[in-house]
Design a protein around this motif. Structure first.
Motif, mmCIF file in Angstrom:
data_model
loop_
_atom_site.group_PDB
_atom_site.id
_atom_site.type_symbol
_atom_site.label_atom_id
_atom_site.label_comp_id
_atom_site.label_asym_id
_atom_site.label_seq_id
_atom_site.Cartn_x
_atom_site.Cartn_y
_atom_site.Cartn_z
ATOM 1 N N CYS A 69 24.632 -11.474 60.046
ATOM 2 C CA CYS A 69 25.527 -11.082 58.953
ATOM 3 C C CYS A 69 26.909 -10.699 59.466
ATOM 4 O O CYS A 69 27.896 -10.832 58.737
ATOM 5 C CB CYS A 69 24.914 -9.950 58.140
ATOM 6 N N ASP A 70 27.000 -10.228 60.711
ATOM 7 C CA ASP A 70 28.301 -9.916 61.299
ATOM 8 C C ASP A 70 29.196 -11.143 61.357
ATOM 9 O O ASP A 70 30.421 -11.024 61.394
ATOM 10 C CB ASP A 70 28.150 -9.339 62.712
ATOM 11 N N LYS A 71 28.600 -12.315 61.373
ATOM 12 C CA LYS A 71 29.364 -13.574 61.443
ATOM 13 C C LYS A 71 29.796 -14.058 60.057
ATOM 14 O O LYS A 71 30.500 -15.043 59.944
ATOM 15 C CB LYS A 71 28.534 -14.669 62.117
ATOM 16 N N LEU A 72 29.322 -13.385 59.004
ATOM 17 C CA LEU A 72 29.633 -13.777 57.630
ATOM 18 C C LEU A 72 30.541 -12.735 56.987
ATOM 19 O O LEU A 72 30.560 -11.574 57.397
ATOM 20 C CB LEU A 72 28.349 -13.915 56.812
ATOM 21 N N ASP A 73 31.243 -13.121 55.950
ATOM 22 C CA ASP A 73 32.119 -12.210 55.222
ATOM 23 C C ASP A 73 31.270 -11.272 54.362
ATOM 24 O O ASP A 73 30.607 -11.727 53.424
ATOM 25 C CB ASP A 73 33.074 -13.022 54.352
ATOM 26 N N PRO A 74 31.273 -9.948 54.647
ATOM 27 C CA PRO A 74 30.443 -9.016 53.883
ATOM 28 C C PRO A 74 30.832 -8.922 52.415
ATOM 29 O O PRO A 74 30.030 -8.490 51.593
ATOM 30 C CB PRO A 74 30.629 -7.676 54.601
ATOM 31 N N ALA A 75 32.039 -9.334 52.067
ATOM 32 C CA ALA A 75 32.441 -9.325 50.664
ATOM 33 C C ALA A 75 31.776 -10.461 49.891
ATOM 34 O O ALA A 75 31.691 -10.413 48.672
ATOM 35 C CB ALA A 75 33.953 -9.438 50.556
ATOM 36 N N LEU A 116 19.577 -18.026 51.484
ATOM 37 C CA LEU A 116 18.922 -18.504 52.703
ATOM 38 C C LEU A 116 17.870 -17.495 53.156
ATOM 39 O O LEU A 116 18.197 -16.354 53.477
ATOM 40 C CB LEU A 116 19.962 -18.705 53.810
ATOM 41 N N ALA A 117 16.611 -17.929 53.158
ATOM 42 C CA ALA A 117 15.517 -17.100 53.675
ATOM 43 C C ALA A 117 15.332 -17.431 55.145
ATOM 44 O O ALA A 117 15.291 -18.600 55.536
ATOM 45 C CB ALA A 117 14.227 -17.382 52.905
ATOM 46 N N LEU A 118 15.228 -16.393 55.966
ATOM 47 C CA LEU A 118 15.089 -16.550 57.407
ATOM 48 C C LEU A 118 13.779 -15.934 57.873
ATOM 49 O O LEU A 118 13.507 -14.768 57.574
ATOM 50 C CB LEU A 118 16.263 -15.882 58.121
ATOM 51 N N GLY A 119 12.997 -16.700 58.598
ATOM 52 C CA GLY A 119 11.735 -16.213 59.138
ATOM 53 C C GLY A 119 11.850 -15.924 60.623
ATOM 54 O O GLY A 119 12.757 -16.412 61.306
ATOM 55 N N GLU A 120 10.922 -15.113 61.115
ATOM 56 C CA GLU A 120 10.859 -14.712 62.521
ATOM 57 C C GLU A 120 12.164 -14.067 62.975
ATOM 58 O O GLU A 120 12.773 -14.463 63.968
ATOM 59 C CB GLU A 120 10.460 -15.884 63.413
ATOM 60 N N VAL A 121 12.574 -13.046 62.211
ATOM 61 C CA VAL A 121 13.775 -12.283 62.541
ATOM 62 C C VAL A 121 13.450 -10.789 62.542
ATOM 63 O O VAL A 121 12.465 -10.353 61.956
ATOM 64 C CB VAL A 121 14.922 -12.551 61.542
ATOM 65 N N THR A 122 14.298 -10.028 63.200
ATOM 66 C CA THR A 122 14.248 -8.567 63.164
ATOM 67 C C THR A 122 15.485 -8.065 62.417
ATOM 68 O O THR A 122 16.402 -8.840 62.123
ATOM 69 C CB THR A 122 14.278 -7.974 64.589
ATOM 70 N N ARG A 123 15.515 -6.781 62.143
ATOM 71 C CA ARG A 123 16.704 -6.195 61.499
ATOM 72 C C ARG A 123 17.933 -6.418 62.372
ATOM 73 O O ARG A 123 19.024 -6.731 61.878
ATOM 74 C CB ARG A 123 16.477 -4.700 61.222
ATOM 75 N N LYS A 124 17.761 -6.282 63.677
ATOM 76 C CA LYS A 124 18.881 -6.499 64.599
ATOM 77 C C LYS A 124 19.387 -7.937 64.499
ATOM 78 O O LYS A 124 20.596 -8.176 64.471
ATOM 79 C CB LYS A 124 18.452 -6.181 66.036
ATOM 80 N N ASP A 125 18.482 -8.903 64.435
ATOM 81 C CA ASP A 125 18.886 -10.307 64.268
ATOM 82 C C ASP A 125 19.687 -10.473 62.977
ATOM 83 O O ASP A 125 20.736 -11.122 62.965
ATOM 84 C CB ASP A 125 17.670 -11.242 64.194
ATOM 85 N N LEU A 126 19.177 -9.912 61.887
ATOM 86 C CA LEU A 126 19.850 -10.030 60.591
ATOM 87 C C LEU A 126 21.245 -9.413 60.633
ATOM 88 O O LEU A 126 22.208 -10.002 60.139
ATOM 89 C CB LEU A 126 19.016 -9.381 59.488
ATOM 90 N N ASP A 127 21.349 -8.233 61.237
ATOM 91 C CA ASP A 127 22.657 -7.579 61.340
ATOM 92 C C ASP A 127 23.630 -8.444 62.134
ATOM 93 O O ASP A 127 24.786 -8.611 61.744
ATOM 94 C CB ASP A 127 22.529 -6.205 61.996
ATOM 95 N N ARG A 128 23.164 -8.995 63.246
ATOM 96 C CA ARG A 128 24.029 -9.842 64.076
ATOM 97 C C ARG A 128 24.433 -11.109 63.341
ATOM 98 O O ARG A 128 25.580 -11.550 63.451
ATOM 99 C CB ARG A 128 23.330 -10.183 65.397
ATOM 100 N N ARG A 176 24.040 -17.762 69.448
ATOM 101 C CA ARG A 176 25.284 -18.350 68.942
ATOM 102 C C ARG A 176 24.996 -19.630 68.164
ATOM 103 O O ARG A 176 25.599 -19.876 67.119
ATOM 104 C CB ARG A 176 26.258 -18.624 70.091
ATOM 105 N N VAL A 177 24.063 -20.431 68.663
ATOM 106 C CA VAL A 177 23.682 -21.659 67.960
ATOM 107 C C VAL A 177 23.061 -21.301 66.606
ATOM 108 O O VAL A 177 23.391 -21.905 65.582
ATOM 109 C CB VAL A 177 22.711 -22.508 68.815
ATOM 110 N N ALA A 178 22.173 -20.305 66.593
ATOM 111 C CA ALA A 178 21.537 -19.879 65.340
ATOM 112 C C ALA A 178 22.589 -19.397 64.342
ATOM 113 O O ALA A 178 22.544 -19.734 63.159
ATOM 114 C CB ALA A 178 20.506 -18.789 65.611
ATOM 115 N N ALA A 179 23.550 -18.614 64.808
ATOM 116 C CA ALA A 179 24.614 -18.113 63.924
ATOM 117 C C ALA A 179 25.449 -19.270 63.378
ATOM 118 O O ALA A 179 25.836 -19.268 62.199
ATOM 119 C CB ALA A 179 25.491 -17.115 64.671
#
Length: 130
Positions: free
Chosen positions: A68-74, A54-66, A36-39
């Motif tokens: 991005c769920d907090k951001l507006d996909p549009a 924003l480039a993010l290091g030390e992430v997985t696809r699951k992290d990225l999906d989670r 939650r803090v990271a998001a």
């Protein structure tokens, strides 16, 4: 001429959410509170600091999906640079503003040092919206 519109802001954060060697080192997954803090940090970088890419290091696809769920996909797109190539583990993701730029191409740069293969960089080429 709008000086704010003419500017692009890039940022990089080595999140530590999913370090590549985590499985081998015995490290546990980050807690829900840590996530939650990271998001909140990612959201703050886009909203408060007006980051466009924003480039993010030390992430997985699951992290990225989670995240991005907090951001507006549009508003945002994602480059998923998380994959394995034999023993090399790539753990990079890039979230960028759709209205400011579009991703044209990407290249994962791998080289050799003696008998070892090394991941050197991820090259992303964008077109900036006019």
């Amino acid at each position: 001429m709008n000086p704010i519109r003419d500017r692009l802001t890039f940022a990089r954060w080595n999140t530590g959410l999913s370090p590549a060697g985590k499985e081998r080192s015995g490290k546990k997954a980050v807690s829900e509170e840590d996530f939650r803090v990271a998001a909140a940090i990612v959201n703050g970088l886009f909203q408060t600091h007006e980051v466009h890419c924003l480039a993010l290091g030390e992430v997985t696809r699951k992290d990225l999906d989670r995240l991005c769920d907090k951001l507006d996909p549009a508003e945002y797109s994602l480059y998923d640079g998380t994959f394995k190539d034999n023993r090399l583990v790539f753990d990079i993701g890039v979230i960028f503003s759709k209205d400011r730029m579009s991703l044209d191409s990407h290249l994962e740069i791998i080289d050799r040092w003696g008998s070892q293969r090394l991941k050197l960089a991820n090259q992303l080429k964008f077109t900036v919206a006019s």
